[in-house]
Design an enzyme around this catalytic site. Structure first.
Site, PDB file in Angstrom:
ATOM      1  CB  CYS A   2      40.223  -7.494  25.025  1.00 34.92           C
ATOM      2  SG  CYS A   2      39.687  -9.221  24.961  1.00 34.92           S
ATOM      3  NE  ARG A  15      36.282  -6.902  26.482  1.00 36.34           N
ATOM      4  CZ  ARG A  15      36.627  -7.593  27.574  1.00 36.34           C
ATOM      5  NH1 ARG A  15      35.739  -7.795  28.537  1.00 36.34           N
ATOM      6  NH2 ARG A  15      37.832  -8.125  27.688  1.00 36.34           N
ATOM      7  CG  ASN A  78      44.397 -13.406  26.675  1.00 39.73           C
ATOM      8  OD1 ASN A  78      44.399 -14.148  27.663  1.00 39.73           O
ATOM      9  ND2 ASN A  78      44.878 -13.799  25.500  1.00 39.73           N
TER      10      ASN A  78
END
Length: 329
Positions: A2, A15, A78
């Protein structure tokens, strides 16, 4: 995989969420009186309202990212292999589950300074949302108009890093990304001068040659460098709609094209959605991989006062706007 970006001056935050499979995400507004339960502290029954993208389980939003009504933004990204959650020993109110972290920070903090003070007392523990559910290995991006920080829970504790660039991706730990930027300090959006061999008649043969060497792959380190370069050089117009569009253009520069990254299990990673949250107008904008049209939800006072979770399921199928050509005059 991400990328989270914070534009402090414009008060725009958001994002790309990159994943090989949908997690049942919805755009949700959690009103002030929706109770957030905690393992070791009383439920948060009155808090700041929050808008963001989340999966919903048991009537509760498990936020991927969100912003509260005070303009504080937080996103979980992540962080496999480096994230470490500690054993939950005792009933310490500062022992928080990963999913509780965003509830508490956005629910009770009005600013980045307040969030930092709260996080300095926290230990992130291996407490699942429900028995049998896996714990997502995460680190967190927290920002408002004054700046940003990165929170990483590793084996030696929870580290808080000042993030002057306003960008976060994934592994390695954040200090690497800060150091790695120095490898690209010679890049520029402007055309280069001939420092290679000044005695030779070398000339640019195309636009954009000042940024030769900007990494183009989808790795976290490369996306971090690319996101910082695009963020630092983005040309924002004066109007708010144009600024929102420019934010999405920056995210496009670090988006993952389906099929360009294949996971070890053979799945195709992709940018499932991109989001932009307006810290002035309190609007959550998004678009998905399947439907690139930008949609929006406003966090109104009425929505903040309600007692029930409000949700929108994002469209993910193409909808083309056909137009009828007209003869030229």
């Amino acid at each position: 995989m991400c990328t989270s970006i914070a534009f402090f001056e414009q008060k725009l935050f958001g994002r790309n969420l990159d994943l090989e499979v949908s997690f049942g995400q919805r755009v949700v507004i959690a009103p002030r009186s929706l109770a957030f339960p905690f393992a070791h502290r009383p439920a948060l029954t009155e808090h700041y309202a929050i808008v963001g993208m989340a999966s919903v389980a048991g009537g509760l939003p498990l936020f991927a990212e969100g912003m509260n009504e005070k303009g504080l933004y937080m996103a979980g990204l992540n962080f496999p292999g480096n994230a470490h959650y500690f054993a939950d020993e005792g009933a310490d109110p500062n022992h928080l589950a990963p999913h509780e972290l965003l509830w508490l920070v956005l629910g009770s903090c009005a600013s980045l300074a307040e969030a930092k003070a709260l996080l300095e007392e926290v230990t992130v523990c291996a407490i699942p949302f429900a028995p049998g559910l896996p714990l997502a290995p995460l680190h967190w991006h927290v920002a408002d108009a004054t700046g940003a920080l990165v929170a990483e829970s590793t084996a030696d504790g929870l580290h808080l890093y000042e993030d002057k660039a306003g960008v976060l991706t994934n592994n390695p730990p954040f200090p690497f990304h800060q150091t790695n930027l120095a490898n690209y300090m010679n890049l520029s959006p402007r055309q280069p001068e001939n420092h290679f061999a000044p005695g030779l008649p070398l000339a640019c043969f195309g636009q954009g040659m000042g940024a030769i060497g900007l990494p183009g792959d989808a790795s976290p380190a490369s996306r971090y460098v690319r996101a910082v370069f695009f963020k630092e050089n983005a040309g924002f117009p004066a109007d708010r709609p144009g600024q929102v569009m420019e934010f999405f253009h920056v995210l496009e520069g670090v988006a993952m094209v389906r099929g360009s990254v294949v996971t070890p299990e053979g799945a195709l990673d992709e940018t499932l959605y991109s989001s932009c949250i307006d810290g002035v107008e309190h609007v959550y904008y998004w678009r998905t991989a399947g439907a690139s049209r930008i949609s929006a939800v406003r966090m109104t006072e009425e929505a903040c006062r309600g007692g029930k979770l409000l949700a929108v399921t994002p469209e993910d199928t193409p909808a083309f706007a056909f137009t009828e050509p007209q003869p030229l005059a």
